[in-house]
Write a protein that holds these residues in place. Structure first.
Motif, short mmCIF file in Angstrom:
data_model
loop_
_atom_site.label_atom_id
_atom_site.label_comp_id
_atom_site.label_asym_id
_atom_site.label_seq_id
_atom_site.Cartn_x
_atom_site.Cartn_y
_atom_site.Cartn_z
N ALA A 34 0.85 -1.18 0.00
CA ALA A 34 0.00 0.00 0.00
C ALA A 34 0.89 1.24 0.00
O ALA A 34 2.12 1.16 0.13
CB ALA A 34 -0.92 0.00 1.21
N GLU A 35 0.26 2.39 -0.13
CA GLU A 35 1.03 3.64 -0.18
C GLU A 35 1.85 3.84 1.08
O GLU A 35 2.97 4.32 1.04
CB GLU A 35 0.07 4.82 -0.39
CG GLU A 35 0.78 6.16 -0.56
CD GLU A 35 -0.18 7.28 -0.88
OE1 GLU A 35 0.23 8.45 -0.76
OE2 GLU A 35 -1.34 6.99 -1.25
N ALA A 36 1.29 3.45 2.18
CA ALA A 36 1.99 3.55 3.46
C ALA A 36 1.95 2.19 4.14
O ALA A 36 1.12 1.92 5.01
CB ALA A 36 1.37 4.62 4.35
N GLY A 37 2.81 1.28 3.71
CA GLY A 37 2.88 -0.03 4.33
C GLY A 37 2.22 -1.12 3.53
O GLY A 37 2.50 -1.31 2.35
N TRP A 38 1.26 -1.80 4.17
CA TRP A 38 0.65 -2.99 3.57
C TRP A 38 -0.85 -3.00 3.80
O TRP A 38 -1.34 -2.39 4.76
CB TRP A 38 1.25 -4.26 4.20
CG TRP A 38 2.69 -4.44 3.83
CD1 TRP A 38 3.78 -3.90 4.45
CD2 TRP A 38 3.17 -5.19 2.72
NE1 TRP A 38 4.93 -4.27 3.80
CE2 TRP A 38 4.59 -5.06 2.73
CE3 TRP A 38 2.58 -5.95 1.72
CZ2 TRP A 38 5.40 -5.67 1.79
CZ3 TRP A 38 3.38 -6.57 0.78
CH2 TRP A 38 4.77 -6.42 0.82
N SER A 39 -1.55 -3.71 2.93
CA SER A 39 -2.97 -3.95 3.14
C SER A 39 -3.21 -5.45 3.16
O SER A 39 -2.63 -6.20 2.36
CB SER A 39 -3.82 -3.30 2.05
OG SER A 39 -3.61 -3.93 0.80
N VAL A 40 -4.03 -5.89 4.10
CA VAL A 40 -4.40 -7.30 4.24
C VAL A 40 -5.89 -7.39 3.96
O VAL A 40 -6.71 -6.81 4.67
CB VAL A 40 -4.08 -7.82 5.65
CG1 VAL A 40 -4.54 -9.26 5.81
CG2 VAL A 40 -2.58 -7.71 5.94
N ARG A 41 -6.24 -8.12 2.91
CA ARG A 41 -7.62 -8.19 2.48
C ARG A 41 -8.25 -9.51 2.88
O ARG A 41 -7.64 -10.57 2.71
CB ARG A 41 -7.72 -8.02 0.96
CG ARG A 41 -7.08 -6.74 0.44
CD ARG A 41 -7.04 -6.74 -1.08
NE ARG A 41 -6.21 -5.63 -1.60
CZ ARG A 41 -5.83 -5.52 -2.85
NH1 ARG A 41 -6.21 -6.44 -3.74
NH2 ARG A 41 -5.09 -4.49 -3.23
N THR A 42 -9.45 -9.42 3.38
CA THR A 42 -10.26 -10.61 3.64
C THR A 42 -11.53 -10.48 2.81
O THR A 42 -11.72 -9.50 2.10
CB THR A 42 -10.62 -10.73 5.13
OG1 THR A 42 -11.54 -9.69 5.48
CG2 THR A 42 -9.38 -10.63 6.01
N GLY A 43 -12.40 -11.46 2.91
CA GLY A 43 -13.63 -11.38 2.15
C GLY A 43 -14.52 -10.25 2.60
O GLY A 43 -15.36 -9.76 1.83
N ALA A 44 -14.34 -9.79 3.84
CA ALA A 44 -15.23 -8.78 4.39
C ALA A 44 -14.58 -7.41 4.52
O ALA A 44 -15.27 -6.39 4.48
CB ALA A 44 -15.74 -9.23 5.76
N SER A 45 -13.27 -7.36 4.70
CA SER A 45 -12.63 -6.09 5.06
C SER A 45 -11.22 -5.99 4.48
O SER A 45 -10.66 -6.98 3.98
CB SER A 45 -12.57 -5.93 6.58
OG SER A 45 -13.83 -6.11 7.18
N THR A 46 -10.66 -4.79 4.59
CA THR A 46 -9.26 -4.55 4.28
C THR A 46 -8.63 -3.90 5.49
O THR A 46 -9.15 -2.92 6.04
CB THR A 46 -9.10 -3.64 3.05
OG1 THR A 46 -9.68 -4.28 1.92
CG2 THR A 46 -7.64 -3.36 2.77
N TYR A 47 -7.50 -4.44 5.94
CA TYR A 47 -6.82 -3.96 7.12
C TYR A 47 -5.47 -3.38 6.73
O TYR A 47 -4.74 -3.95 5.91
CB TYR A 47 -6.60 -5.09 8.13
CG TYR A 47 -7.88 -5.74 8.61
CD1 TYR A 47 -8.49 -5.32 9.79
CD2 TYR A 47 -8.47 -6.78 7.89
CE1 TYR A 47 -9.66 -5.93 10.25
CE2 TYR A 47 -9.63 -7.39 8.35
CZ TYR A 47 -10.22 -6.96 9.52
OH TYR A 47 -11.38 -7.55 9.96
#
Length: 477
Positions: free
Chosen positions: A240-253
């Protein structure tokens, strides 16, 4: 601002990494798709019994795994032999591998002299090969390209010695036969376990279901450490622009760093393609090796020892799981079968089980029950109350010659992303010890990456764990 760490995978590697990062003061989320933690070390209910998916053991030399048990407050829930003692049966013979209170390798001298499957000449050749194995350089990349079976034959080991001794230990710890194992991994196992420290190979196992030992205790320790456990399936891990994104079926963290603690195929699917510098087919090339477990409940006690090994039989190892399963002999409406007073539950562990993993239960029953009767004479007059099978088709990576180049280190090509799992480059085979070590290494990489972000004041001091400014060598010592 407190740095955010995402750990994907709730097995031993993920639990270890999450605890390390939380103890260093970071805000940690652990993602696990299943409703429990523990990964490949788990249990399931069968009536009133708790059945482990497989018989998992450890050795006294597994110091990092034992440290994790201490961290979980579960050291008293395992049994560790005061002295290595393995009853061995097969082909009408009975032996015992029991160590003496002597320095290695003399600690096994008496057992070797009395071992009934070896001639006097074979015993002498075994000693010469064992001494030569102590000198093998496991760090030399060329060692990994050599088959352990080829090395044994070059050092005078005939089939009787390989089947009754080398593979007795090797199959259980490496999940492969000598001909299919890298010399580097095999030498590591024997050097650490049998040829250096006399007490290193003392065997330990859980007194309770693995779900409690690792899963429930792990969840409690994580919660106490401030880790948020999220039971959602992660579908992608992306920069991601600032670090990382963790995606699940319901959300993005959002996260500042990520530890991937999932199996190889899942890691390849979840992570960016440029995360590891490996061939495109590395997952298929690394491969996997299955383990099959045969579960038998007899109406009476047929084995007096907690474990027994077999030679020249399909029964490689058999364990008494009566107490650990919570077996009850009184009537219960939830019992899958009627369990008489004095019933005994045995679990047969079959490693390197390619020949058995696809066989129907009825065929396995026809093959293993007579073999158990040969190994345990008391079983001949006992009645089988229940018989069932569990299979782990991808229990471990395949430790073949050349596999080292397919095992990535904890550090990836992408800053802030670390790998964990017993399949990564731990220097160990795929064991619980290797999984814990991988989690520690991944946490050290994350801590090093986040060293410029100050943790919560006093976090490291409160826990006694290394803070994010600690050198990696100090973290994983």
């Amino acid at each position: 601002m407190t740095a955010r760490v995402a750990v994907v995978g709730g097995g031993l590697a993920g639990i270890t990494a999450a605890l390390r990062c939380a103890d260093a003061g970071y805000a940690v989320r652990l993602f696990e798709s299943r409703p429990w933690l523990g990964g490949l070390t788990h249990s399931f209910p069968r009536g009133d019994l708790w059945i482990d998916n497989g018989q998992h053991v450890f050795l006294r030399c597994c110091d990092r795994y034992l440290a994790l048990l201490d961290r979980l407050g579960m050291r008293d829930a395992v049994r560790l032999q005061p002295r290595l003692d393995i009853p061995v049966s097969g082909a009408g013979r009975v032996g015992r591998l029991r160590r003496l209170p002597l320095p290695a390798p003399l600690h096994l001298s008496w057992a070797l002299l009395r071992y009934p499957w070896l001639s006097q000449g074979a015993r002498l050749r075994f000693v010469r090969a064992a001494l030569a194995l102590r000198a093998v350089d496991t760090a030399d990349p060329r060692t990994d390209t050599i088959s352990f079976g080829d090395w044994l034959r070059a050092h005078g080991q005939h089939r009787d010695a390989v089947d009754s001794l080398w593979d007795l230990v090797g199959i259980a710890t490496l999940n492969a036969r000598a001909d299919d194992v890298s010399l580097a991994l095999a030498a590591t196992v024997f050097q650490i376990g049998l040829l250096t420290d006399s007490g290193a190979a003392d065997i330990g196992w859980s007194r309770i279901p693995l779900r409690q030992l690792h899963g429930e205790a792990g969840h409690a320790a994580l919660t106490a450490a401030g880790v948020t456990v999220i039971h959602e399936k992660v579908t992608a891990v992306r920069r991601a622009e600032a670090g990382w994104s963790v995606r699940t079926g319901a959300s993005t963290y959002a996260a500042d760093a990520v530890v991937s603690a999932v199996p190889p195929a899942a890691a390849q699917a979840l992570l960016p393609a440029d995360a590891v510098d490996l061939p495109a087919n590395w997952v298929a090339a690394l491969g996997s090796s299955p383990i099959v477990n045969i579960h038998v409940i007899y109406d009476r006690r047929v084995m007096d020892e907690p474990l027994r090994a077999g030679v020249g039989t399909v029964v490689q190892w058999v364990f008494d799981r009566t107490g650990a399963s919570g077996l009850r002999t009184e009537a219960s409406p939830r019992s899958a079968v009627a369990l008489p007073a004095g019933a005994q539950y045995l679990a047969v562990s079959v490693s390197a089980a390619d020949a058995f993993v696809d066989r129907p239960v009825a065929q396995l029953r026809r093959e293993f029950l007579p073999a158990l009767e040969q190994l345990l004479p008391a079983a001949r007059t006992a009645q089988v109350v229940d018989f069932f099978v569990t299979r782990e088709r991808h229990a471990t990576f395949r430790p073949a010659p050349g596999s080292a180049r397919l095992r990535p280190p904890a550090a990836t090509a992408l800053p802030g992303l670390a790998l964990a799992g017993a399949w990564t480059d731990t220097g160990w085979p795929a064991t619980m010890e290797g999984a814990v070590r991988s989690g520690e290494s991944a946490a050290a990489e994350v801590i090093s990456h986040l060293a410029g972000i100050r943790p919560r004041a006093g976090a490291a001091e409160r826990t006694g764990m290394p803070g994010p400014r600690t050198r990696i060598s100090e973290v994983i010592r």
